[in-house]
Structure formats: C-alpha cells, structure tokens
Design an enzyme around this catalytic site. Structure first.
Site: not given
Length: 132
Positions: A42, A44, A53, A55, A86, A89
C-alpha cells in the site's frame, strides 16, 4: 496449495509499504500461472483518495510484466481478524479471474483462506453486461 512462498513474499513486501498517515502497512503477493510472484504494497498519499492498495499494486506489477493469468493471492496485515481485500481490490481482481484463492494473514500469523467469488458475489463484468 502450499501458501508458504506467497505468504513470505507478502510479509516481506509489507515491510516496504508507505503508510505514514495511518501506520497500517499491507503487503500482497500475487502468483501467476507461470509460477512468478509479483509483490505489492500500500502506498498512502496526503490526499487519501490517491492511495493505492497493496493488492492493486501487485496486479499492476504483474500486468506491466505481461501477466494476466493469476492463480493465488496472499495479503498480510496487522489486523485481527485478518483483513480481507477492499471492494476496489476485489473488483480489480475479478477483471482477471472470477474465483481466486486468497490467503489473508493478520496479527500473530492468524490466517484465513477465502475465495474471491465468495468475497464478491455477482461481480460486475463489463464483458458480460454488454448487450451488443
């Protein structure tokens, strides 16, 4: 399936995550049919909607190397119970494979194996939605 290599790759990737705002680091490892493993973390951003993310990062890495045939995914977090991918993803993954096995690993090595089809039932597929 022997998840050891995939789990280890996701765990190692997690250490490289960029999460200065939340402190919530995630690592992912995506296995292709050819046996290659692509890692993702991830990343940010101060503008939260611009974050990526782990994934989806792994998917992007694999696709940019010419791979689109995925067979398994491991995701490592510090959550208990282990966090699942999420919705963004899940939708990204279903673009390539409808029922991917996913190992979700959390705090203290707690692990849960999931299936993408269970996590995203009746997934949207543009190729199936068109009425050409």
């Amino acid at each position: 399936m022997d998840w050891t290599a995939l789990r280890d790759a996701a765990s190692e990737a997690r250490e490289m995550a960029y999460a200065p705002y939340s402190g919530y680091r995630v690592g992912a490892a995506l296995l292709t049919r050819s046996g290659e493993i692509f890692r993702g973390v991830n990343v940010e951003n101060g503008l939260l909607t611009l974050g990526v993310c782990a994934e989806r990062h792994a998917v992007g890495s694999a696709v940019s190397a010419g791979h689109r045939d995925f067979v398994a995914l491991a995701v490592v977090t510090e959550s208990s119970p282990p966090a699942r991918p999420c919705g963004l993803c899940r939708q990204t993954l279903v673009e390539f494979v409808e029922d991917l096995p996913i190992l979700c690993v959390g705090k203290d090595g707690e692990a849960v194996e999931e299936r993408l089809a269970k996590l995203l039932p009746q997934a949207f597929r543009l190729d199936q939605a068109r009425s050409d």
